[in-house]
Write a protein that holds these residues in place. Sequence first.
Motif, PDB file in Angstrom:
ATOM      1  N   ILE A   1       5.252  15.307  -0.363  1.00 21.91           N
ATOM      2  CA  ILE A   1       4.249  14.692  -1.215  1.00 21.91           C
ATOM      3  C   ILE A   1       4.427  15.175  -2.645  1.00 21.91           C
ATOM      4  CG2 ILE A   1       1.777  14.419  -1.635  1.00 21.91           C
ATOM      5  CD1 ILE A   1       1.357  14.924   1.321  1.00 21.91           C
ATOM      6  N   ALA A   2       4.393  14.253  -3.581  1.00 21.65           N
ATOM      7  CA  ALA A   2       4.547  14.615  -4.986  1.00 21.65           C
ATOM      8  C   ALA A   2       3.755  13.635  -5.830  1.00 21.65           C
ATOM      9  CB  ALA A   2       6.025  14.578  -5.382  1.00 21.65           C
ATOM     10  N   GLY A   3       3.246  14.123  -6.942  1.00 18.88           N
ATOM     11  CA  GLY A   3       2.493  13.235  -7.804  1.00 18.88           C
ATOM     12  C   GLY A   3       1.782  13.977  -8.901  1.00 18.88           C
ATOM     13  N   THR A   4       0.855  13.309  -9.544  1.00 18.48           N
ATOM     14  CA  THR A   4       0.156  13.848 -10.702  1.00 18.48           C
ATOM     15  C   THR A   4      -1.286  14.181 -10.357  1.00 18.48           C
ATOM     16  OG1 THR A   4       1.551  12.465 -12.094  1.00 18.48           O
ATOM     17  CG2 THR A   4      -0.371  13.439 -13.132  1.00 18.48           C
ATOM     18  N   TYR A   5      -1.724  15.342 -10.777  1.00 18.94           N
ATOM     19  CA  TYR A   5      -3.061  15.829 -10.495  1.00 18.94           C
ATOM     20  C   TYR A   5      -4.117  14.790 -10.851  1.00 18.94           C
ATOM     21  CZ  TYR A   5      -7.307  18.595 -11.170  1.00 18.94           C
ATOM     22  OH  TYR A   5      -8.586  19.064 -11.137  1.00 18.94           O
ATOM     23  N   GLY A   6      -5.026  14.546  -9.924  1.00 23.91           N
ATOM     24  CA  GLY A   6      -6.174  13.709 -10.205  1.00 23.91           C
ATOM     25  C   GLY A   6      -5.993  12.234  -9.942  1.00 23.91           C
ATOM     26  N   TYR A   7      -4.760  11.774  -9.751  1.00 18.84           N
ATOM     27  CA  TYR A   7      -4.525  10.344  -9.530  1.00 18.84           C
ATOM     28  C   TYR A   7      -4.237  10.018  -8.062  1.00 18.84           C
ATOM     29  CZ  TYR A   7      -4.096   9.799 -14.602  1.00 18.84           C
ATOM     30  OH  TYR A   7      -4.345   9.781 -15.952  1.00 18.84           O
ATOM     31  N   MET A   8      -3.980  11.049  -7.252  1.00 15.49           N
ATOM     32  CA  MET A   8      -3.617  10.801  -5.860  1.00 15.49           C
ATOM     33  C   MET A   8      -4.855  10.742  -4.978  1.00 15.49           C
ATOM     34  SD  MET A   8      -0.144  12.930  -5.146  1.00 15.49           S
ATOM     35  CE  MET A   8      -0.995  14.489  -5.138  1.00 15.49           C
ATOM     36  N   PRO A   9      -4.923   9.789  -4.050  1.00 11.75           N
ATOM     37  CA  PRO A   9      -6.062   9.713  -3.136  1.00 11.75           C
ATOM     38  C   PRO A   9      -6.036  10.870  -2.150  1.00 11.75           C
ATOM     39  CG  PRO A   9      -4.381   8.143  -2.490  1.00 11.75           C
ATOM     40  CD  PRO A   9      -3.933   8.718  -3.796  1.00 11.75           C
ATOM     41  N   PRO A  10      -7.185  11.228  -1.590  1.00  9.12           N
ATOM     42  CA  PRO A  10      -7.243  12.401  -0.709  1.00  9.12           C
ATOM     43  C   PRO A  10      -6.393  12.272   0.546  1.00  9.12           C
ATOM     44  CG  PRO A  10      -9.344  11.205  -0.730  1.00  9.12           C
ATOM     45  CD  PRO A  10      -8.516  10.660  -1.847  1.00  9.12           C
ATOM     46  N   GLU A  11      -6.297  11.065   1.122  1.00  2.82           N
ATOM     47  CA  GLU A  11      -5.519  10.932   2.358  1.00  2.82           C
ATOM     48  C   GLU A  11      -4.026  11.160   2.118  1.00  2.82           C
ATOM     49  OE1 GLU A  11      -5.511   6.801   0.554  1.00  2.82           O
ATOM     50  OE2 GLU A  11      -6.989   8.415   0.813  1.00  2.82           O
ATOM     51  N   TYR A  12      -3.558  10.907   0.882  1.00  2.02           N
ATOM     52  CA  TYR A  12      -2.158  11.161   0.562  1.00  2.02           C
ATOM     53  C   TYR A  12      -1.944  12.637   0.252  1.00  2.02           C
ATOM     54  CZ  TYR A  12       2.299  10.952  -1.942  1.00  2.02           C
ATOM     55  OH  TYR A  12       3.577  11.176  -2.360  1.00  2.02           O
ATOM     56  N   ALA A  13      -2.846  13.211  -0.536  1.00  7.67           N
ATOM     57  CA  ALA A  13      -2.699  14.609  -0.928  1.00  7.67           C
ATOM     58  C   ALA A  13      -2.832  15.554   0.256  1.00  7.67           C
ATOM     59  CB  ALA A  13      -3.742  14.961  -1.993  1.00  7.67           C
ATOM     60  N   MET A  14      -3.714  15.247   1.188  1.00 11.45           N
ATOM     61  CA  MET A  14      -4.001  16.169   2.269  1.00 11.45           C
ATOM     62  C   MET A  14      -3.270  15.845   3.572  1.00 11.45           C
ATOM     63  SD  MET A  14      -5.907  17.946   0.394  1.00 11.45           S
ATOM     64  CE  MET A  14      -6.359  19.197   1.583  1.00 11.45           C
ATOM     65  N   GLN A  15      -2.903  14.578   3.794  1.00 10.30           N
ATOM     66  CA  GLN A  15      -2.311  14.190   5.070  1.00 10.30           C
ATOM     67  C   GLN A  15      -0.957  13.491   4.935  1.00 10.30           C
ATOM     68  OE1 GLN A  15      -5.375  11.690   6.671  1.00 10.30           O
ATOM     69  NE2 GLN A  15      -6.781  13.390   7.073  1.00 10.30           N
ATOM     70  N   GLY A  16      -0.521  13.209   3.709  1.00  7.67           N
ATOM     71  CA  GLY A  16       0.755  12.539   3.525  1.00  7.67           C
ATOM     72  C   GLY A  16       0.721  11.065   3.840  1.00  7.67           C
ATOM     73  N   HIS A  17      -0.472  10.477   3.887  1.00  4.23           N
ATOM     74  CA  HIS A  17      -0.620   9.064   4.242  1.00  4.23           C
ATOM     75  C   HIS A  17      -0.755   8.241   2.965  1.00  4.23           C
ATOM     76  CE1 HIS A  17      -1.870   5.619   6.693  1.00  4.23           C
ATOM     77  NE2 HIS A  17      -2.754   5.370   5.737  1.00  4.23           N
ATOM     78  N   PHE A  18       0.121   7.237   2.777  1.00  2.00           N
ATOM     79  CA  PHE A  18      -0.004   6.374   1.611  1.00  2.00           C
ATOM     80  C   PHE A  18       0.092   4.916   2.027  1.00  2.00           C
ATOM     81  CE2 PHE A  18       4.505   7.331   1.928  1.00  2.00           C
ATOM     82  CZ  PHE A  18       5.132   6.129   1.666  1.00  2.00           C
ATOM     83  N   SER A  19      -0.538   4.068   1.223  1.00  3.61           N
ATOM     84  CA  SER A  19      -0.636   2.651   1.539  1.00  3.61           C
ATOM     85  C   SER A  19      -0.889   1.881   0.256  1.00  3.61           C
ATOM     86  CB  SER A  19      -1.785   2.414   2.532  1.00  3.61           C
ATOM     87  OG  SER A  19      -3.025   2.730   1.911  1.00  3.61           O
ATOM     88  N   LEU A  20      -1.114   0.580   0.379  1.00  2.00           N
ATOM     89  CA  LEU A  20      -1.482  -0.216  -0.781  1.00  2.00           C
ATOM     90  C   LEU A  20      -2.754   0.330  -1.430  1.00  2.00           C
ATOM     91  CD1 LEU A  20      -0.920  -3.823   0.649  1.00  2.00           C
ATOM     92  CD2 LEU A  20       0.679  -2.463  -0.708  1.00  2.00           C
ATOM     93  N   LYS A  21      -3.643   0.890  -0.607  1.00  2.00           N
ATOM     94  CA  LYS A  21      -4.900   1.413  -1.123  1.00  2.00           C
ATOM     95  C   LYS A  21      -4.709   2.701  -1.924  1.00  2.00           C
ATOM     96  CE  LYS A  21      -7.465  -1.830   0.654  1.00  2.00           C
ATOM     97  NZ  LYS A  21      -8.562  -1.565   1.581  1.00  2.00           N
ATOM     98  N   SER A  22      -3.521   3.316  -1.833  1.00  2.00           N
ATOM     99  CA  SER A  22      -3.241   4.480  -2.677  1.00  2.00           C
ATOM    100  C   SER A  22      -3.182   4.065  -4.140  1.00  2.00           C
ATOM    101  CB  SER A  22      -1.911   5.131  -2.264  1.00  2.00           C
ATOM    102  OG  SER A  22      -1.927   5.518  -0.913  1.00  2.00           O
ATOM    103  N   ASP A  23      -2.516   2.948  -4.417  1.00  2.00           N
ATOM    104  CA  ASP A  23      -2.463   2.432  -5.784  1.00  2.00           C
ATOM    105  C   ASP A  23      -3.842   1.985  -6.254  1.00  2.00           C
ATOM    106  OD1 ASP A  23       0.235   2.917  -5.982  1.00  2.00           O
ATOM    107  OD2 ASP A  23       0.856   0.827  -5.739  1.00  2.00           O
ATOM    108  N   VAL A  24      -4.653   1.464  -5.329  1.00  2.00           N
ATOM    109  CA  VAL A  24      -6.011   1.053  -5.684  1.00  2.00           C
ATOM    110  C   VAL A  24      -6.816   2.263  -6.159  1.00  2.00           C
ATOM    111  CG1 VAL A  24      -8.189   0.132  -4.775  1.00  2.00           C
ATOM    112  CG2 VAL A  24      -6.013  -0.945  -4.153  1.00  2.00           C
TER     113      VAL A  24
END
Length: 359
Positions: free
Chosen positions: A197-220
């Motif tokens: 998992i990699a990204g910028t502080y404050g822009y990542m959704p919790p399910e991606y930051a904590m569980q590695g799960h990303f989807s179209l809703k991550s961009d939302v």
Amino acid sequence: MVLLAMVYCLQRRSARKKYPMEEENESLLFDLPTLKAATNKFSEDNKLGKGGFGEVYKGILPNGQEIAVKMLSKNSTQGAEEFTNEVKILAKLQHRNLVRLFGYCLDGNEKILVYEYVPNKNPEKQRTLDWSRRYKIIGGIARGILYLHEDSRLRIIHRDLKASNILLDEDMNPKISDFGMARIFSSEQTQENTFKIAGTYGYMPPEYAMQGHFSLKSDVYSFGILLLEILSGKKNSSFCTSDPSENLLSHAWKHWKGGTSLELLDPTIRDSYSRIEVNKCIHIALLCVQENPAQRPTMDSIILMLNSNSVTLSSPQRPAFFLRSGTEQNVLELELDQSKGKSILLSVNEASITEVYPR
């Protein structure tokens, strides 16, 4: 003769497998001397900035075309996959709200991307952004994301939407840039998991930051944070109040619950704005940052909300404030899987932190 022909065909096939990008995008290829001449040998005077993967320079081609030249850092192997990924993706994308890729250069250790030059990435121009311009920018970003998710030849999750990756052209039209972390999905796929998992502080959704799960809703989710930044005129990464535990998201929620949403608005435009549009944008932003991805709207419904005053918006729930603000560290490390020692790296400024991994 037949044997020689077979050997030749096998060699050609091997070359295609080894250098698929060069063959597929040969028409996009720039040579290094041309780019050196265009950028005055990559001089400091031509430097536009430095991102997560390297430095960006302004250049002018012999035909007078202005370009932005993104040079991947040579001091690290990090980013090589992102470079290839970005070329393959951008070469197939055409939309007025996406930065256009003109070409690329591969010369020894040099890996370079050549974009259209977009002039207005200057924070000082914020004072020229009245409400009507900001509302236009919000709509343009939304249309660009919708194109990536639904309308392009590919289904793409950007995964690194943030203020520094939104550029403005001479007419203040927004253009989404930097596709180094983007992922291509099949037409029926909507989600995926990763341990890196990699990204910028404050822009990542919790399910991606904590569980590695990303989807179209991550961009939302990222779009919701961007929306709050555009409304408030404040950066999420450097937001501060008298309460050190408060961040932009919690600040917005506090005003929403207290019935003082308009206090979130940038003071420089409080004399000229549409109350209906501002309240609607704050409402949409809070819907985008819901903790449960299923409760976040899709980009097509967001555009419908922005363009219509007759759509009824659902009530947002309290967002997940999973990261605190006000840290002095440059990088935050959170445990993703304690049993396996997995971790994630988050940038607290606007530089993307990435880890290269095989697909």
